[in-house]
Design a protein around this motif. Sequence first.
Motif, mmCIF file in Angstrom:
data_model
loop_
_atom_site.group_PDB
_atom_site.id
_atom_site.type_symbol
_atom_site.label_atom_id
_atom_site.label_comp_id
_atom_site.label_asym_id
_atom_site.label_seq_id
_atom_site.Cartn_x
_atom_site.Cartn_y
_atom_site.Cartn_z
ATOM 1 N N ARG A 195 6.170 -3.172 3.870
ATOM 2 C CA ARG A 195 6.187 -1.739 3.571
ATOM 3 C C ARG A 195 7.532 -1.272 3.023
ATOM 4 O O ARG A 195 7.984 -0.157 3.283
ATOM 5 N N GLY A 196 8.176 -2.137 2.254
ATOM 6 C CA GLY A 196 9.407 -1.751 1.590
ATOM 7 C C GLY A 196 9.143 -1.234 0.186
ATOM 8 O O GLY A 196 8.005 -1.064 -0.243
ATOM 9 N N ARG A 197 10.212 -1.004 -0.547
ATOM 10 C CA ARG A 197 10.091 -0.508 -1.918
ATOM 11 C C ARG A 197 9.469 -1.583 -2.807
ATOM 12 O O ARG A 197 9.481 -2.779 -2.470
ATOM 13 N N PRO A 198 8.911 -1.184 -3.950
ATOM 14 C CA PRO A 198 8.384 -2.176 -4.894
ATOM 15 C C PRO A 198 9.424 -3.243 -5.216
ATOM 16 O O PRO A 198 10.598 -2.943 -5.453
ATOM 17 N N GLY A 199 8.979 -4.498 -5.196
ATOM 18 C CA GLY A 199 9.865 -5.621 -5.450
ATOM 19 C C GLY A 199 10.292 -6.348 -4.193
ATOM 20 O O GLY A 199 10.895 -7.419 -4.281
ATOM 21 N N THR A 200 9.979 -5.795 -3.021
ATOM 22 C CA THR A 200 10.370 -6.443 -1.771
ATOM 23 C C THR A 200 9.227 -7.250 -1.163
ATOM 24 O O THR A 200 9.430 -7.941 -0.161
#
Length: 269
Positions: free
Chosen positions: A221-226
């Motif tokens: 549930r992190g930012r896009p790309g994580t």
Amino acid sequence: MRRYAVNCSILFTDLPLLERPAAARAAGFGAVEFWWPWPNAAVPSDGEVDAFCRAVQDAGVELIGLNLYAGDMPAGERGVLSDPARTAEFRDSVGVLLAIAERTGVRSFNALYGQRLDGVPAAEQDRVATANIAYAARAVGAIGGTVLIEPLARGLNGAYPLETAADAMAVVERVRAEGPDNVRFLFDSFHLASNGDDLEKAARAYAADIGHVQIADAPGRGRPGTGGIDFAALFGVLDAIGYGGWVALEYKPQGPMEQEFTWMEVHPS
């Protein structure tokens, strides 16, 4: 052009709640959304409601989404509207919601379904939930509002019964059968991907019913790309199906706040 909003109940949480709209504005966002701001109160005081509305207005941002009262979310609750014992509490909160909508112009309202309860048959919980969602939909329909139904990630939200796009759409259809047609599907990339839904297939299958989009990567549930979601592909599908609404950033910060939005350089608004 893609329109990004920031969820101030999960981002900017290092700040007091009423300072977050201004922080979002300072970070370049013109629109925000919130979960219900008072987890321990279905009916907060007039002063609390006024302070919240003024914080949004003074920051110069648009409030584009607000959760209906969902109980004590920090303690693990995920909605009360399927609980027969809490119908009055839930319906009282709708009046507060309408007052906020009048002040701020918000017209999209996320209704968390509620977790399964011991000792209450699932069919009875579903009947109560349908009636309460229909009640809320009729209330916000009078001001041009929409109620949104969202699946949640398995294993992170207790015994929450809506896990897939099909689960959410079944509720949407049940409520529509009661009369209100201003009920739609909330497409959240994290929750859907976490539960194994194919994001492209779900977007295409329910294109006409998507009322709002929220994004976070999965897992984590992190930012896009994580995580592992291909956001270039997802945004391409949303463009292809003609989705023109807001894309709300509903992910957990994983470092300094100035790093949380650098991915937007690759996927600009």
